[in-house]
Scaffold this motif. Structure first.
Motif, short mmCIF file in Angstrom:
data_model
loop_
_atom_site.label_atom_id
_atom_site.label_comp_id
_atom_site.label_asym_id
_atom_site.label_seq_id
_atom_site.Cartn_x
_atom_site.Cartn_y
_atom_site.Cartn_z
N TYR A 10 -2.35 1.65 -6.71
CA TYR A 10 -1.06 0.90 -6.31
C TYR A 10 -0.26 1.73 -5.58
CZ TYR A 10 -2.45 -3.49 -8.19
OH TYR A 10 -3.21 -4.64 -8.17
N ASN A 11 0.01 2.66 -6.41
CA ASN A 11 0.96 3.84 -5.65
C ASN A 11 0.68 4.35 -4.23
OD1 ASN A 11 3.01 6.05 -5.39
ND2 ASN A 11 2.05 7.69 -6.75
N PHE A 12 -0.83 4.68 -4.18
CA PHE A 12 -1.38 5.11 -2.89
C PHE A 12 -1.05 3.90 -1.83
CE2 PHE A 12 -5.02 4.61 0.04
CZ PHE A 12 -4.94 5.93 0.76
N PHE A 13 -1.48 2.56 -2.24
CA PHE A 13 -1.19 1.45 -1.18
C PHE A 13 0.12 1.20 -0.88
CE2 PHE A 13 -5.53 -0.03 -2.85
CZ PHE A 13 -6.16 0.21 -1.61
N THR A 14 1.20 1.62 -1.87
CA THR A 14 2.47 1.59 -1.51
C THR A 14 3.03 2.30 -0.39
OG1 THR A 14 3.05 0.89 -3.94
CG2 THR A 14 4.88 1.70 -2.60
N VAL A 15 2.48 3.68 -0.62
CA VAL A 15 2.75 4.78 0.46
C VAL A 15 2.23 4.32 1.67
CG1 VAL A 15 2.55 7.20 1.22
CG2 VAL A 15 2.94 6.60 -1.04
N VAL A 16 0.86 3.81 1.80
CA VAL A 16 0.13 3.42 2.95
C VAL A 16 0.95 2.10 3.63
CG1 VAL A 16 -1.87 2.37 4.08
CG2 VAL A 16 -2.18 4.22 2.32
N PHE A 17 1.14 1.30 2.93
CA PHE A 17 1.89 0.16 3.44
C PHE A 17 3.35 0.49 4.01
CE2 PHE A 17 -0.91 -2.66 0.68
CZ PHE A 17 -1.75 -2.81 1.82
N ALA A 18 4.11 1.34 3.35
CA ALA A 18 5.21 1.75 3.69
C ALA A 18 5.20 2.59 5.17
CB ALA A 18 5.82 2.71 2.77
N LEU A 19 4.17 3.23 5.34
CA LEU A 19 4.06 3.98 6.46
C LEU A 19 3.61 3.14 7.63
CD1 LEU A 19 2.19 7.31 5.38
CD2 LEU A 19 4.48 7.10 6.28
N MET A 20 2.83 1.94 7.37
CA MET A 20 2.39 0.96 8.14
C MET A 20 3.71 0.23 8.76
SD MET A 20 -0.38 1.56 9.12
CE MET A 20 -0.71 0.10 9.99
N THR A 21 4.68 0.04 7.80
CA THR A 21 5.64 -0.55 8.08
C THR A 21 6.68 0.06 9.22
OG1 THR A 21 6.22 -1.79 5.79
CG2 THR A 21 8.13 -1.62 7.34
N PHE A 22 6.86 1.51 9.04
CA PHE A 22 7.37 2.17 10.09
C PHE A 22 6.62 2.46 11.26
CE2 PHE A 22 9.59 3.91 6.05
CZ PHE A 22 10.90 3.56 6.66
N VAL A 23 5.34 2.31 11.38
CA VAL A 23 4.68 2.51 12.35
C VAL A 23 4.74 1.05 13.22
CG1 VAL A 23 2.12 2.59 13.38
CG2 VAL A 23 2.86 4.00 11.64
N SER A 24 4.76 -0.02 12.52
CA SER A 24 5.21 -1.37 13.39
C SER A 24 6.19 -1.49 13.86
CB SER A 24 4.54 -2.59 12.22
OG SER A 24 5.77 -2.43 11.36
N ILE A 25 7.44 -0.73 13.27
CA ILE A 25 8.75 -0.81 13.99
C ILE A 25 8.57 0.26 15.22
CG2 ILE A 25 11.34 -0.09 13.61
CD1 ILE A 25 10.74 -0.99 10.55
N GLY A 26 7.63 1.24 15.15
CA GLY A 26 7.84 2.09 16.05
C GLY A 26 6.95 1.42 17.55
N ALA A 27 6.32 0.53 17.03
CA ALA A 27 5.32 -0.29 18.13
C ALA A 27 6.39 -0.94 18.94
CB ALA A 27 4.35 -1.02 17.45
N LEU A 28 7.43 -1.17 18.67
CA LEU A 28 8.54 -1.60 19.64
C LEU A 28 8.81 -0.86 20.77
CD1 LEU A 28 10.10 -4.32 19.79
CD2 LEU A 28 11.95 -3.09 18.35
N ALA A 29 8.78 0.44 20.66
CA ALA A 29 9.03 1.44 21.69
C ALA A 29 7.90 1.34 22.55
CB ALA A 29 9.43 2.85 21.00
N GLN A 30 6.78 1.15 22.14
CA GLN A 30 5.55 1.07 22.78
C GLN A 30 5.39 0.33 23.58
OE1 GLN A 30 3.65 4.10 23.14
NE2 GLN A 30 4.82 5.10 21.63
N GLY A 31 6.11 -0.97 23.62
CA GLY A 31 6.02 -2.11 24.31
C GLY A 31 5.65 -3.51 23.57
N ALA A 32 5.33 -3.30 22.51
CA ALA A 32 4.87 -4.53 21.71
C ALA A 32 5.97 -5.83 21.92
CB ALA A 32 4.44 -4.19 20.28
#
Length: 84
Positions: A10-32
């Motif tokens: 669960y600790n591992f998945f928490t970190v992975v999903f938190a990173l994916m949250t930031f990546v999805s926000i960063g996709a806004l700069a990529q034109g999503a």
């Protein structure tokens, strides 16, 4: 599966999903599209929260079990024969 291993997962998945949250926000700069970024952010934030909550629940139950074991050992050591 042992509680310690579940906590690790669960600790591992928490970190992975938190990173994916930031990546999805960063996709806004990529034109999503804003709608896609918002929905991905909400989904990954929810998954992060759920994993974090489950990890905390498992940690607290593990601590309670340790406390119960200590109390039981203390009662067994002192016992009724030593109380008098």
């Amino acid at each position: 599966m042992k509680k310690q291993m579940k906590i690790f997962l669960y600790n591992f998945f928490t970190v992975v999903f938190a990173l994916m949250t930031f990546v999805s926000i960063g996709a806004l700069a990529q034109g999503a599209s804003v709608l896609q970024v918002a929905s991905n952010t909400v989904v990954f934030s929810l998954l992060t929260y759920l994993c974090y909550s489950e990890e905390n629940r498992l940690r607290s139950s593990m601590k309670k079990a340790v406390r119960r074991r200590r109390v039981q050992l203390h009662v067994l050591k002192t016992g009724p024969h030593k109380a008098a």
